[in-house]
Design a protein around this motif. Sequence first.
Motif, PDB file in Angstrom:
ATOM      1  N   GLY A  46       0.809  -1.215   0.000  1.00  0.00           N
ATOM      2  CA  GLY A  46       0.000   0.000   0.000  1.00  0.00           C
ATOM      3  C   GLY A  46       0.838   1.257   0.000  1.00  0.00           C
ATOM      4  N   ILE A  47       1.926   1.239   0.758  1.00  0.00           N
ATOM      5  CA  ILE A  47       2.842   2.384   0.797  1.00  0.00           C
ATOM      6  C   ILE A  47       3.528   2.544  -0.554  1.00  0.00           C
ATOM      7  CG2 ILE A  47       4.984   3.238   1.832  1.00  0.00           C
ATOM      8  CD1 ILE A  47       3.960   1.854   4.458  1.00  0.00           C
ATOM      9  N   MET A  48       3.947   1.422  -1.144  1.00  0.00           N
ATOM     10  CA  MET A  48       4.577   1.495  -2.467  1.00  0.00           C
ATOM     11  C   MET A  48       3.589   2.010  -3.512  1.00  0.00           C
ATOM     12  SD  MET A  48       6.913  -1.950  -2.518  1.00  0.00           S
ATOM     13  CE  MET A  48       7.380  -1.713  -4.238  1.00  0.00           C
ATOM     14  N   ARG A  49       2.337   1.587  -3.418  1.00  0.00           N
ATOM     15  CA  ARG A  49       1.306   2.062  -4.355  1.00  0.00           C
ATOM     16  C   ARG A  49       1.127   3.568  -4.232  1.00  0.00           C
ATOM     17  NH1 ARG A  49      -0.937   0.384  -8.614  1.00  0.00           N
ATOM     18  NH2 ARG A  49      -1.295  -1.812  -8.738  1.00  0.00           N
ATOM     19  N   ALA A  50       1.130   4.058  -2.998  1.00  0.00           N
ATOM     20  CA  ALA A  50       1.003   5.505  -2.798  1.00  0.00           C
ATOM     21  C   ALA A  50       2.170   6.226  -3.458  1.00  0.00           C
ATOM     22  CB  ALA A  50       0.941   5.837  -1.299  1.00  0.00           C
ATOM     23  N   GLY A  51       3.373   5.690  -3.304  1.00  0.00           N
ATOM     24  CA  GLY A  51       4.546   6.290  -3.938  1.00  0.00           C
ATOM     25  C   GLY A  51       4.460   6.234  -5.454  1.00  0.00           C
ATOM     26  N   ALA A  52       4.006   5.112  -5.975  1.00  0.00           N
ATOM     27  CA  ALA A  52       3.873   4.966  -7.430  1.00  0.00           C
ATOM     28  C   ALA A  52       2.829   5.923  -7.983  1.00  0.00           C
ATOM     29  CB  ALA A  52       3.520   3.524  -7.787  1.00  0.00           C
ATOM     30  N   GLY A  53       1.800   6.203  -7.194  1.00  0.00           N
ATOM     31  CA  GLY A  53       0.761   7.119  -7.642  1.00  0.00           C
ATOM     32  C   GLY A  53       1.242   8.556  -7.777  1.00  0.00           C
ATOM     33  N   ARG A  54       2.262   8.915  -7.003  1.00  0.00           N
ATOM     34  CA  ARG A  54       2.801  10.275  -7.085  1.00  0.00           C
ATOM     35  C   ARG A  54       3.560  10.489  -8.393  1.00  0.00           C
ATOM     36  NH1 ARG A  54       4.212   8.705  -2.132  1.00  0.00           N
ATOM     37  NH2 ARG A  54       2.959   9.464  -0.413  1.00  0.00           N
ATOM     38  N   ASP A  55       4.147   9.414  -8.917  1.00  0.00           N
ATOM     39  CA  ASP A  55       4.895   9.515 -10.173  1.00  0.00           C
ATOM     40  C   ASP A  55       4.774   8.181 -10.918  1.00  0.00           C
ATOM     41  OD1 ASP A  55       6.580   9.907 -12.305  1.00  0.00           O
ATOM     42  OD2 ASP A  55       8.386  10.259 -11.102  1.00  0.00           O
ATOM     43  N   PRO A  56       3.718   8.018 -11.723  1.00  0.00           N
ATOM     44  CA  PRO A  56       3.490   6.740 -12.397  1.00  0.00           C
ATOM     45  C   PRO A  56       4.573   6.367 -13.413  1.00  0.00           C
ATOM     46  CG  PRO A  56       1.653   8.278 -12.773  1.00  0.00           C
ATOM     47  CD  PRO A  56       2.677   8.986 -11.952  1.00  0.00           C
ATOM     48  N   HIS A  57       5.426   7.304 -13.758  1.00  0.00           N
ATOM     49  CA  HIS A  57       6.477   7.032 -14.750  1.00  0.00           C
ATOM     50  C   HIS A  57       7.845   6.827 -14.101  1.00  0.00           C
ATOM     51  CE1 HIS A  57       3.491   7.942 -17.723  1.00  0.00           C
ATOM     52  NE2 HIS A  57       3.257   9.103 -17.123  1.00  0.00           N
ATOM     53  N   ASP A  58       7.871   6.677 -12.786  1.00  0.00           N
ATOM     54  CA  ASP A  58       9.120   6.493 -12.044  1.00  0.00           C
ATOM     55  C   ASP A  58       9.723   5.135 -12.410  1.00  0.00           C
ATOM     56  OD1 ASP A  58      11.067   5.817 -10.123  1.00  0.00           O
ATOM     57  OD2 ASP A  58      10.030   6.927  -8.545  1.00  0.00           O
ATOM     58  N   ARG A  59      10.828   5.163 -13.121  1.00  0.00           N
ATOM     59  CA  ARG A  59      11.465   3.934 -13.624  1.00  0.00           C
ATOM     60  C   ARG A  59      11.981   3.054 -12.490  1.00  0.00           C
ATOM     61  NH1 ARG A  59      10.908   0.408 -17.342  1.00  0.00           N
ATOM     62  NH2 ARG A  59      12.839  -0.512 -18.010  1.00  0.00           N
ATOM     63  N   THR A  60      12.504   3.667 -11.432  1.00  0.00           N
ATOM     64  CA  THR A  60      13.007   2.885 -10.300  1.00  0.00           C
ATOM     65  C   THR A  60      11.873   2.100  -9.652  1.00  0.00           C
ATOM     66  OG1 THR A  60      14.769   4.497  -9.936  1.00  0.00           O
ATOM     67  CG2 THR A  60      14.263   3.000  -8.111  1.00  0.00           C
ATOM     68  N   MET A  61      10.719   2.748  -9.469  1.00  0.00           N
ATOM     69  CA  MET A  61       9.569   2.058  -8.886  1.00  0.00           C
ATOM     70  C   MET A  61       9.076   0.967  -9.833  1.00  0.00           C
ATOM     71  SD  MET A  61       7.591   1.728  -6.235  1.00  0.00           S
ATOM     72  CE  MET A  61       7.524   3.220  -5.258  1.00  0.00           C
ATOM     73  N   GLN A  62       9.016   1.266 -11.115  1.00  0.00           N
ATOM     74  CA  GLN A  62       8.583   0.265 -12.086  1.00  0.00           C
ATOM     75  C   GLN A  62       9.489  -0.962 -12.050  1.00  0.00           C
ATOM     76  OE1 GLN A  62       8.566   2.374 -15.815  1.00  0.00           O
ATOM     77  NE2 GLN A  62       6.647   3.426 -15.379  1.00  0.00           N
ATOM     78  N   ASP A  63      10.793  -0.732 -11.956  1.00  0.00           N
ATOM     79  CA  ASP A  63      11.744  -1.846 -11.909  1.00  0.00           C
ATOM     80  C   ASP A  63      11.560  -2.679 -10.642  1.00  0.00           C
ATOM     81  OD1 ASP A  63      12.775  -1.028 -14.339  1.00  0.00           O
ATOM     82  OD2 ASP A  63      14.585  -0.119 -13.473  1.00  0.00           O
ATOM     83  N   LEU A  64      11.369  -2.026  -9.501  1.00  0.00           N
ATOM     84  CA  LEU A  64      11.172  -2.742  -8.245  1.00  0.00           C
ATOM     85  C   LEU A  64       9.879  -3.546  -8.278  1.00  0.00           C
ATOM     86  CD1 LEU A  64      12.016  -3.424  -5.352  1.00  0.00           C
ATOM     87  CD2 LEU A  64      10.900  -1.283  -4.624  1.00  0.00           C
ATOM     88  N   VAL A  65       8.806  -2.928  -8.750  1.00  0.00           N
ATOM     89  CA  VAL A  65       7.525  -3.635  -8.848  1.00  0.00           C
ATOM     90  C   VAL A  65       7.655  -4.826  -9.795  1.00  0.00           C
ATOM     91  CG1 VAL A  65       5.132  -3.428  -9.672  1.00  0.00           C
ATOM     92  CG2 VAL A  65       6.107  -1.660  -8.189  1.00  0.00           C
ATOM     93  N   GLY A  66       8.347  -4.642 -10.905  1.00  0.00           N
ATOM     94  CA  GLY A  66       8.559  -5.743 -11.844  1.00  0.00           C
ATOM     95  C   GLY A  66       9.333  -6.881 -11.214  1.00  0.00           C
ATOM     96  N   GLU A  67      10.414  -6.550 -10.507  1.00  0.00           N
ATOM     97  CA  GLU A  67      11.219  -7.572  -9.830  1.00  0.00           C
ATOM     98  C   GLU A  67      10.380  -8.353  -8.821  1.00  0.00           C
ATOM     99  OE1 GLU A  67      14.838  -7.947  -6.560  1.00  0.00           O
ATOM    100  OE2 GLU A  67      14.459  -5.990  -7.492  1.00  0.00           O
ATOM    101  N   LEU A  68       9.668  -7.627  -7.958  1.00  0.00           N
ATOM    102  CA  LEU A  68       8.876  -8.291  -6.925  1.00  0.00           C
ATOM    103  C   LEU A  68       7.707  -9.073  -7.517  1.00  0.00           C
ATOM    104  CD1 LEU A  68       8.911  -5.502  -4.208  1.00  0.00           C
ATOM    105  CD2 LEU A  68      10.245  -7.630  -4.232  1.00  0.00           C
ATOM    106  N   SER A  69       7.114  -8.554  -8.580  1.00  0.00           N
ATOM    107  CA  SER A  69       5.988  -9.246  -9.224  1.00  0.00           C
ATOM    108  C   SER A  69       6.413 -10.569  -9.846  1.00  0.00           C
ATOM    109  CB  SER A  69       5.357  -8.360 -10.296  1.00  0.00           C
ATOM    110  OG  SER A  69       4.747  -7.237  -9.707  1.00  0.00           O
TER     111      SER A  69
END
Length: 183
Positions: A74-97
Amino acid sequence: MSLQWALEAITEGVAFVRDPYQNLLATNALGRAFYSPVIGDGGRTPNLARFQFLDPASRHFYPDWELFSEMCVGIMRAGAGRDPHDRTMQDLVGELSTRSEAFRALWGAHNVRTHGSGTKRFHHPVAGELTLAYEELAITAEPGLVLMVYTAEPGSPSAERLRLLASWGASEHTPTEKHRTTS
């Protein structure tokens, strides 16, 4: 004043700074001892989400593992919502997914949350069971960074266990230099 210096001034509780990616950027001495299972022997910056979903030790460290998992995502989702194009977040979400079915399911639920304050339970390999109150504080000079402080009720068994952990941390060589920032 450096961020690390400010953290070290907090001696009665676990204090750490994390970013939106769940990286532990800085900790006080008690925080290093408390998060020794997450920090490990060093290497890359300790990451609470990777520990939560990829390290089997997290299920022991977090007695309420499912709740912690929901909070983490939920905290990560909130962070991703602030910047949906954040490549670092996208990479982390991809790795964990790709590596955690539990993460993938929780991420797909689209729940968003902030931390705020409350109480959490932990099971530390040295100190045992701890029930700690927490408070999250935004670091306004560094948007996206938060200071988390965990404290025990004075006179409680958890307060005694935190003192034990502080003593252990002072006598053990816990990783420090690799995981400090100075801002």
